[in-house]
Design a protein around this motif. Structure first.
Motif, mmCIF file in Angstrom:
data_model
loop_
_atom_site.group_PDB
_atom_site.id
_atom_site.type_symbol
_atom_site.label_atom_id
_atom_site.label_comp_id
_atom_site.label_asym_id
_atom_site.label_seq_id
_atom_site.Cartn_x
_atom_site.Cartn_y
_atom_site.Cartn_z
ATOM 1 N N ALA A 72 29.922 50.098 52.105
ATOM 2 C CA ALA A 72 31.282 50.444 51.674
ATOM 3 C C ALA A 72 32.275 49.451 52.261
ATOM 4 N N MET A 73 33.257 49.067 51.459
ATOM 5 C CA MET A 73 34.215 48.030 51.897
ATOM 6 C C MET A 73 35.625 48.349 51.407
ATOM 7 N N ILE A 74 36.608 47.861 52.157
ATOM 8 C CA ILE A 74 37.987 47.818 51.657
ATOM 9 C C ILE A 74 38.404 46.353 51.624
ATOM 10 N N TRP A 75 38.912 45.922 50.484
ATOM 11 C CA TRP A 75 39.386 44.549 50.308
ATOM 12 C C TRP A 75 40.865 44.569 49.969
ATOM 13 N N GLU A 76 41.557 43.526 50.387
ATOM 14 C CA GLU A 76 43.003 43.432 50.212
ATOM 15 C C GLU A 76 43.361 42.118 49.509
ATOM 16 N N GLY A 77 44.391 42.156 48.672
ATOM 17 C CA GLY A 77 44.879 40.922 48.042
ATOM 18 C C GLY A 77 45.740 41.213 46.834
ATOM 19 N N ASN A 78 46.327 40.167 46.275
ATOM 20 C CA ASN A 78 47.146 40.321 45.066
ATOM 21 C C ASN A 78 46.302 40.847 43.918
ATOM 22 N N ASN A 79 46.739 41.942 43.319
ATOM 23 C CA ASN A 79 46.045 42.517 42.161
ATOM 24 C C ASN A 79 44.550 42.740 42.397
ATOM 25 N N VAL A 80 44.190 43.044 43.645
ATOM 26 C CA VAL A 80 42.752 43.111 43.960
ATOM 27 C C VAL A 80 42.030 44.205 43.159
ATOM 28 N N ILE A 81 42.735 45.279 42.785
ATOM 29 C CA ILE A 81 42.044 46.367 42.063
ATOM 30 C C ILE A 81 41.536 45.865 40.709
ATOM 31 N N SER A 82 42.435 45.296 39.914
ATOM 32 C CA SER A 82 42.014 44.864 38.573
ATOM 33 C C SER A 82 41.171 43.589 38.621
ATOM 34 N N VAL A 83 41.468 42.693 39.553
ATOM 35 C CA VAL A 83 40.686 41.451 39.621
ATOM 36 C C VAL A 83 39.251 41.745 40.084
ATOM 37 N N ALA A 84 39.098 42.648 41.031
ATOM 38 C CA ALA A 84 37.738 43.008 41.473
ATOM 39 C C ALA A 84 36.963 43.645 40.324
ATOM 40 N N ARG A 85 37.639 44.495 39.530
ATOM 41 C CA ARG A 85 36.963 45.098 38.355
ATOM 42 C C ARG A 85 36.517 44.006 37.388
ATOM 43 N N ALA A 86 37.365 43.004 37.179
ATOM 44 C CA ALA A 86 36.994 41.909 36.272
ATOM 45 C C ALA A 86 35.810 41.124 36.833
ATOM 46 N N MET A 87 35.805 40.922 38.154
ATOM 47 C CA MET A 87 34.693 40.184 38.781
ATOM 48 C C MET A 87 33.393 40.980 38.723
ATOM 49 N N MET A 88 33.498 42.321 38.714
ATOM 50 C CA MET A 88 32.308 43.178 38.617
ATOM 51 C C MET A 88 31.714 43.158 37.216
ATOM 52 N N GLY A 89 32.557 43.119 36.195
ATOM 53 C CA GLY A 89 32.087 43.184 34.818
ATOM 54 C C GLY A 89 31.979 44.612 34.315
ATOM 55 N N LYS A 90 31.705 44.750 33.017
ATOM 56 C CA LYS A 90 31.645 46.076 32.393
ATOM 57 C C LYS A 90 30.557 46.950 33.022
ATOM 58 N N THR A 91 30.764 48.277 32.903
ATOM 59 C CA THR A 91 29.861 49.260 33.506
ATOM 60 C C THR A 91 28.401 49.004 33.130
ATOM 61 N N ILE A 114 27.247 47.738 41.932
ATOM 62 C CA ILE A 114 28.533 47.809 42.648
ATOM 63 C C ILE A 114 29.469 48.830 42.015
ATOM 64 N N HIS A 115 30.267 49.456 42.872
ATOM 65 C CA HIS A 115 31.373 50.314 42.437
ATOM 66 C C HIS A 115 32.689 49.676 42.861
ATOM 67 N N GLY A 116 33.723 49.829 42.037
ATOM 68 C CA GLY A 116 35.059 49.400 42.428
ATOM 69 C C GLY A 116 36.093 50.365 41.874
ATOM 70 N N SER A 117 37.125 50.659 42.654
ATOM 71 C CA SER A 117 38.189 51.569 42.208
ATOM 72 C C SER A 117 38.811 51.043 40.919
ATOM 73 N N ASP A 118 39.168 51.991 40.017
ATOM 74 C CA ASP A 118 39.679 51.560 38.705
ATOM 75 C C ASP A 118 41.188 51.725 38.531
ATOM 76 N N SER A 119 41.902 52.198 39.567
ATOM 77 C CA SER A 119 43.362 52.360 39.461
ATOM 78 C C SER A 119 43.925 52.462 40.873
ATOM 79 N N PRO A 120 45.235 52.232 41.037
ATOM 80 C CA PRO A 120 45.833 52.377 42.376
ATOM 81 C C PRO A 120 45.645 53.786 42.944
ATOM 82 N N GLU A 121 45.734 54.802 42.084
ATOM 83 C CA GLU A 121 45.566 56.187 42.555
ATOM 84 C C GLU A 121 44.143 56.402 43.072
ATOM 85 N N ASN A 122 43.155 55.924 42.308
ATOM 86 C CA ASN A 122 41.770 56.094 42.754
ATOM 87 C C ASN A 122 41.452 55.223 43.963
ATOM 88 N N ALA A 123 42.054 54.041 44.061
ATOM 89 C CA ALA A 123 41.828 53.188 45.239
ATOM 90 C C ALA A 123 42.285 53.936 46.496
#
Ligand code: IDP
Length: 146
Positions: A72-91, A114-123
């Protein structure tokens, strides 16, 4: 600055992919602010995937996530929620674009690494659930170049 919750699932841990996956986020320029290898209780897995509890695959999903350690990890950065989802690829890795983590490392929707949060609320919800909201605040001298 945005934060997201990412988790390498039991298949990724068993297959020795932790380092390669973390490297992608480090190279991108995101900052790791917390991480732990841990086993997952059924209670935690069910809370984490609460939105999916009516799905036919829910039981299978909880069985899988509790079947071995996760990272389990927490990552920080500009637009990290949506960019991490893009880097993960579709489900479903079969639909994921080449170059994404799921396309490059996985073949099945159940074991998609991998799992990644899909919105600021879920993050925020997932950071609270998995890390009690705790993360390390620190500066990296490289930050001005990113
Ligand atoms: P996401 O992980 O891309 O956000 P969700 O729809 O939130 O996708 O689903 C959570 C996880 O449940 C997926 O990552 C996948 O491992 C699993 N899952 C989704 N759909 C199916 C399915 O049809 N069969 C089995 N597992 C599934």
């Amino acid at each position: 600055m945005e934060r997201t919750f990412l988790m390498i699932k039991p298949d990724g841990v068993q297959r020795g992919l932790i380092g390669q996956i973390m490297t992608r986020f480090e190279k991108k320029g995101f900052k790791l602010v917390n991480a732990k290898l841990m086993t997952v209780s059924r209670e935690l897995a069910e809370k984490h995937y609460d939105e999916l509890k009516e799905k036919p695959f829910f039981g299978e999903l909880v069985d899988f996530i509790t079947s071995g350690p996760v990272f389990a990890m927490i990552w920080e950065g500009n637009n990290v929620i949506s960019v991490a989802r893009a880097m993960m690829g579709k489900t479903n890795p079969a639909d994921a674009a080449p170059g994404t983590i799921r396309a490059d490392f996985a073949v099945s929707v159940g074991m998609n690494v991998i799992h990644g949060s899909d919105s600021p609320e879920n993050a925020q919800r997932e950071i609270d659930l998995w890390f009690n909201g705790e993360a390390i605040s620190y500066d990296k001298t490289i930050a001005k170049w990113l």
